[in-house]
Motif scaffolding. Sequence first.
Motif, PDB file in Angstrom:
ATOM      1  N   ALA A  17      -8.022  85.516  57.697  1.00  0.00           N
ATOM      2  CA  ALA A  17      -8.020  84.065  57.876  1.00  0.00           C
ATOM      3  C   ALA A  17      -6.647  83.573  58.317  1.00  0.00           C
ATOM      4  N   SER A  18      -5.589  84.095  57.691  1.00  0.00           N
ATOM      5  CA  SER A  18      -4.234  83.678  58.058  1.00  0.00           C
ATOM      6  C   SER A  18      -3.917  84.070  59.495  1.00  0.00           C
ATOM      7  N   GLY A  19      -4.281  85.305  59.869  1.00  0.00           N
ATOM      8  CA  GLY A  19      -4.013  85.767  61.215  1.00  0.00           C
ATOM      9  C   GLY A  19      -4.730  84.943  62.278  1.00  0.00           C
ATOM     10  N   LEU A  20      -6.002  84.631  62.035  1.00  0.00           N
ATOM     11  CA  LEU A  20      -6.770  83.851  63.012  1.00  0.00           C
ATOM     12  C   LEU A  20      -6.279  82.410  63.104  1.00  0.00           C
ATOM     13  N   LEU A  21      -5.898  81.825  61.968  1.00  0.00           N
ATOM     14  CA  LEU A  21      -5.368  80.464  61.992  1.00  0.00           C
ATOM     15  C   LEU A  21      -4.058  80.402  62.775  1.00  0.00           C
ATOM     16  N   LEU A  22      -3.209  81.393  62.593  1.00  0.00           N
ATOM     17  CA  LEU A  22      -1.946  81.423  63.327  1.00  0.00           C
ATOM     18  C   LEU A  22      -2.179  81.656  64.820  1.00  0.00           C
ATOM     19  N   LEU A  23      -3.169  82.490  65.158  1.00  0.00           N
ATOM     20  CA  LEU A  23      -3.510  82.661  66.568  1.00  0.00           C
ATOM     21  C   LEU A  23      -3.966  81.351  67.185  1.00  0.00           C
ATOM     22  N   GLY A  24      -4.768  80.595  66.430  1.00  0.00           N
ATOM     23  CA  GLY A  24      -5.201  79.288  66.908  1.00  0.00           C
ATOM     24  C   GLY A  24      -4.039  78.326  67.071  1.00  0.00           C
ATOM     25  N   ALA A  25      -3.105  78.365  66.120  1.00  0.00           N
ATOM     26  CA  ALA A  25      -1.939  77.494  66.189  1.00  0.00           C
ATOM     27  C   ALA A  25      -1.064  77.826  67.394  1.00  0.00           C
ATOM     28  N   PHE A  26      -1.105  79.072  67.831  1.00  0.00           N
ATOM     29  CA  PHE A  26      -0.383  79.461  69.046  1.00  0.00           C
ATOM     30  C   PHE A  26      -1.171  79.089  70.306  1.00  0.00           C
ATOM     31  N   ALA A  27      -2.484  79.355  70.298  1.00  0.00           N
ATOM     32  CA  ALA A  27      -3.289  79.194  71.506  1.00  0.00           C
ATOM     33  C   ALA A  27      -3.509  77.731  71.888  1.00  0.00           C
ATOM     34  N   VAL A  28      -3.734  76.875  70.904  1.00  0.00           N
ATOM     35  CA  VAL A  28      -4.046  75.469  71.205  1.00  0.00           C
ATOM     36  C   VAL A  28      -2.929  74.781  71.977  1.00  0.00           C
ATOM     37  N   PRO A  29      -1.660  74.850  71.532  1.00  0.00           N
ATOM     38  CA  PRO A  29      -0.593  74.222  72.330  1.00  0.00           C
ATOM     39  C   PRO A  29      -0.472  74.826  73.725  1.00  0.00           C
TER      40      PRO A  29
END
Length: 234
Positions: A17-29
């Motif tokens: 969950a932490s890894g996917l959330l951080l990937l999202g936080a990188f990808a969205v911007p």
Amino acid sequence: MIRVLTPHRQPDRQLVASGLLLLGAFAVPGIMILVGQGDPAFNRVDTWWQAYSFTLHTTFWDGVNGVLNWVGYVGMLSCHAVLALVLLIWNRPRTAAFVTVSGVVALALTQLAKAVVGRARPEGAKVLTDTGSYPSGHVSATTALLLVLAFLVGRWWMSSLAALGVIAMMISRTYLSAHWLSDVLGGACLAAAVVILMWWRFRDACIQENMNAGTTTIWAARASRRRRAGEQAQ
């Protein structure tokens, strides 16, 4: 043997969950930058922080951040390679693989994202920079190494040092006008996501390997096994 490494077994769900959330936080911007052609909704915060960073410039801090400019990329990549080599010598080949794969994947994805997003860097950089501002390679490399160490050492003080080191590098890159604020946040999120997901895959092997490791090097251990095999054959 006094164990320097004391890795812990975190729950699978927590790591994924932490890894996917951080990937999202990188990808969205990154997607917002592409869609907004370099002028996303958070550009106002980036420009405000950049203007504030200019007010902090002094000769002393220019020197400190000049050192961090070298440490944050060449230094961190070199330390990553040395760490993998040391782990091999310590008879921890799978842990060395975790370190190597984490560093290589984080570096490769960072460079790929730079090329795809193609964001322009801030003007007036105090250091030489390559093309592509998002995400920050210095912050990505720093985050990758320090988070790997935090997982392997498994102690609160290493986690604290890792957090402080990443924050220091993020501030340094914006101080030098080498990156926007969102660039350094993106670099930290990408590298952290890679390391966390790699740790999820390598965690059990690394923990078991650390528990079984002796004081001899991997080459000495193999030589000892060959000698025993030869004695048995005779």
